[in-house]
Scaffold this active site. Structure first.
Site, PDB file in Angstrom:
ATOM      1  N   GLY A   1       0.780  -1.224   0.000  1.00 53.32           N
ATOM      2  CA  GLY A   1       0.000   0.000   0.000  1.00 53.32           C
ATOM      3  C   GLY A   1       0.813   1.276   0.000  1.00 53.32           C
ATOM      4  O   GLY A   1       0.259   2.361  -0.165  1.00 53.32           O
TER       5      GLY A   1
ATOM      6  N   ARG B   1       3.290 -10.110  -8.029  1.00 45.70           N
ATOM      7  CA  ARG B   1       3.448  -8.942  -8.876  1.00 45.70           C
ATOM      8  C   ARG B   1       2.450  -7.888  -8.403  1.00 45.70           C
ATOM      9  O   ARG B   1       1.525  -8.186  -7.658  1.00 45.70           O
ATOM     10  CB  ARG B   1       3.180  -9.295 -10.342  1.00 45.70           C
ATOM     11  CG  ARG B   1       4.176 -10.304 -10.922  1.00 45.70           C
ATOM     12  CD  ARG B   1       3.983 -10.408 -12.424  1.00 45.70           C
ATOM     13  NE  ARG B   1       4.796 -11.479 -12.993  1.00 45.70           N
ATOM     14  CZ  ARG B   1       6.077 -11.357 -13.311  1.00 45.70           C
ATOM     15  NH1 ARG B   1       6.696 -10.222 -13.084  1.00 45.70           N
ATOM     16  NH2 ARG B   1       6.738 -12.360 -13.843  1.00 45.70           N
ATOM     17  N   ALA B   2       2.653  -6.644  -8.864  1.00 46.53           N
ATOM     18  CA  ALA B   2       1.755  -5.568  -8.467  1.00 46.53           C
ATOM     19  C   ALA B   2       0.339  -5.845  -8.964  1.00 46.53           C
ATOM     20  O   ALA B   2       0.140  -6.349 -10.065  1.00 46.53           O
ATOM     21  CB  ALA B   2       2.246  -4.247  -9.034  1.00 46.53           C
TER      22      ALA B   2
ATOM     23  N   SER C   1      -0.620  -1.420  -7.373  1.00 48.90           N
ATOM     24  CA  SER C   1       0.509  -0.529  -7.084  1.00 48.90           C
ATOM     25  C   SER C   1       1.437  -0.456  -8.303  1.00 48.90           C
ATOM     26  O   SER C   1       1.296  -1.229  -9.248  1.00 48.90           O
ATOM     27  CB  SER C   1       1.277  -1.039  -5.865  1.00 48.90           C
ATOM     28  OG  SER C   1       1.878  -2.285  -6.157  1.00 48.90           O
TER      29      SER C   1
ATOM     30  N   ASP D   1     -11.339  -5.852  -0.640  1.00 47.64           N
ATOM     31  CA  ASP D   1     -10.169  -6.505  -0.058  1.00 47.64           C
ATOM     32  C   ASP D   1     -10.507  -6.888   1.380  1.00 47.64           C
ATOM     33  O   ASP D   1     -10.054  -6.257   2.331  1.00 47.64           O
ATOM     34  CB  ASP D   1      -8.966  -5.564  -0.090  1.00 47.64           C
ATOM     35  CG  ASP D   1      -7.657  -6.275   0.257  1.00 47.64           C
ATOM     36  OD1 ASP D   1      -7.657  -7.526   0.298  1.00 47.64           O
ATOM     37  OD2 ASP D   1      -6.655  -5.586   0.499  1.00 47.64           O
TER      38      ASP D   1
ATOM     39  N   LYS E   1      -2.702   1.367   3.031  1.00 46.71           N
ATOM     40  CA  LYS E   1      -3.872   0.505   3.221  1.00 46.71           C
ATOM     41  C   LYS E   1      -4.475   0.701   4.594  1.00 46.71           C
ATOM     42  O   LYS E   1      -5.687   0.681   4.771  1.00 46.71           O
ATOM     43  CB  LYS E   1      -3.477  -0.972   3.048  1.00 46.71           C
ATOM     44  CG  LYS E   1      -3.405  -1.451   1.617  1.00 46.71           C
ATOM     45  CD  LYS E   1      -3.140  -2.945   1.589  1.00 46.71           C
ATOM     46  CE  LYS E   1      -2.990  -3.437   0.156  1.00 46.71           C
ATOM     47  NZ  LYS E   1      -2.673  -4.877   0.100  1.00 46.71           N
TER      48      LYS E   1
END
Length: 506
Positions: free
Chosen positions: A172, A200-201, A204, A261, A293
């Site tokens: 985050g 992997r992103a 972001s 999320d 986050k």
């Protein structure tokens, strides 16, 4: 009794998010299935579930179309014969219904539900319902541990002969992906086993795997990870190829589409992947700050307590570090820029304070967990390993083992060829950097897919600048993307410089 019919295979080079089979509409009608139905494909003793699509024109009677990826997975060739039959209501459906009502599930019920999700029995609607149910009916601690175990048991599991350590950030914060490129070599140089796999992103500008991929291969197999880890004590690999906790990849794909999320699912995602890799001692990094986050300390402490409680239920030792996440880590955001910054820190034995301090602190906590450092002394031992160059030598070993050039210099790392530097409009001090705006601008520039795209900071919060001093530089390999990012830069104002005067009236 459900009927099995045989069909001749024809492959098509199209990617689907789930295993898919396309049947002629009349064949499908005879089987009693329609668009979106779940069917079972059988090849001898092997079987695989798939989502059925029907067509009047693109398939002939007696023919089924399968994506190339599924044809390869099943060991088939064009013209081979497979059996197809509809799948009835799965036995785990009652468990799904219970979860939607907020009723508690047993360990056996979670295992059946997750197995059916991994086997493709459920479509996106049912899986989405399971995920959304957690937002309104949170799992108990016991249920969450059952979910984690089920996610582990339905995928590949790796076991090493010695105690396995790892560190994981919930992310985050822009610029955070490069921290592991310092932490992992420090821990490995201390003689501890740290086979780190990363994602992997998703949203972001860079994940750790994206950043490491600038320097070496990250798409390693399980056997390669085991071999490299035994040889070098550390890896920096991508977890997406390993089939570790495969339910997690399915969940993440749907969470991304729904822009949700769930907190407990995030915990399950992290811990299932770590347990599948045989990790026994784990440091969790929870950054806190505006644009991260987690934006307040009480929420971070609440999340930390979930991790700690799960650790005791799952027999994994966990220590949580709540870290400052109110501005980017280090001076760079984007895969190549971050790889270059991490490499430069190793070479020069110094760097941005936020990067060095965070990497040493996290490595120090692992050293303390291992007993190689007394409580409170880990960071100094980590610092000695870093300053002595042992961490850099270990990093070069890991790069070489993963197929990269261990002698690459920071200035040899290619970055975006189109650039723009923002200069300070006044004399003053940097008072704010907006994490969210930085992420949006870096992605507009092309990161993480354009490895050379990203943002480099020349000033951070608290820095004093003169009028005309550089504040940040944008990089991209696309002139059009740079223009798009410049529009966002003007609109979002990611970095704020203020002088003594705030406002005059009138």
């Amino acid at each position: 009794m459900q009927t099995t019919r045989t069909f001749r295979v024809k492959s098509i080079d199209v990617k689907f998010t789930q295993a898919t089979i396309i049947l002629n509409e009349e064949d499908a009608l005879q089987l009693g299935i329609g668009n979106g139905s779940i069917v079972l494909i059988t090849i001898g003793n092997k079987q695989h579930t798939a989502i059925a699509l029907t067509s009047k024109t693109i398939t002939e009677r007696g023919e089924c179309i399968l994506p190339v990826e599924l044809v390869y997975k099943l060991g088939l060739s064009d013209g081979d014969i497979v059996g197809v039959k509809p799948v009835g209501l799965p036995s785990s459906f009652s468990a799904l219904k219970k979860r939607l009502k907020g009723e508690k599930l047993t360990e056996v019920e979670f295992m059946g539900l997750i197995r059916d999700i991994v086997n493709g029995i459920y479509g996106e609607a049912e899986i989405a319902a399971f995920l959304v149910s957690q937002l309104y009916n949170p799992l108990t601690d016991q249920e969450l541990s059952y979910l984690v175990k089920a996610m582990v048991e339905t995928g590949v599991k790796v076991k090493f002969e010695e105690t396995t350590y790892d560190v994981h950030s919930i992310g985050g914060v822009p610029g955070n992906s490069k921290v592991a490129l310092l932490t992992v070599p420090i821990v490995a140089a201390a003689g501890l086993l740290i086979p780190k796999t990363s994602s992997r992103a998703i949203t972001s500008p860079a994940g750790t795997a994206d950043t490491m991929e600038v320097l070496a291969r990250v798409d390693l197999t399980v056997d390669e990870i085991v071999e490299i880890a035994r040889k070098t004590k550390g890896t920096l690999a991508w977890g997406g190829r390993l089939n570790l906790a495969p339910a997690d990849d399915i969940f993440v794909n749907i969470e991304r589409k729904l822009a949700i999320d769930p907190e407990q699912q995030m915990v399950a995602s992290i811990l299932s992947k770590k347990l599948a890799m045989g990790v026994e001692k784990l440091v969790i990094d929870i950054p806190v700050g505006r644009g991260a986050k987690v934006q307040d300390l009480s929420k971070a402490e609440e999340l930390a307590s979930i991790f700690i409680r799960q650790g005791s239920l799952l027999n994994i030792s966990i220590k949580v570090a709540i870290t400052y996440g109110g501005q980017p880590i280090g001076t760079s955001v984007g895969p190549a820029l971050e790889a270059r910054e991490a490499l430069k820190a190793h070479v020069e034995k110094r760097g941005s304070k936020s990067l060095i301090d965070k990497a040493l602190m996290l490595a120090g906590l692992i050293l303390e967990m291992s007993g190689k450092a007394q409580p409170g002394a880990g960071v100094e031992i980590a610092r000695e390993i870093f300053l002595s160059g042992r961490a850099y030598e270990k990093f070069k070993e890991i790069i070489a083992a993963q197929g990269g050039n261990p002698e690459i210099k920071p200035e040899e790392v290619p970055v975006g060829r189109y650039t723009y530097t923002l200069k300070s409009p006044i004399e003053g001090a940097v008072t704010h950097i907006d994490n969210t705006a930085v992420n949006l601008i870096a992605r507009a520039l092309g990161a993480p897919f354009d490895k050379g795209a990203g943002v480099e900071f020349h000033a951070k919060i608290g820095y004093r600048v003169a009028k005309g001093d550089p504040l940040l530089t944008l990089y991209s390999n696309s002139e059009a993307r740079l223009d798009e990012a410049l529009a966002l830069l003007s609109e979002l104002k990611p970095i704020v410089v203020e002088g003594m005067l705030i406002k005059t009236i009138p």
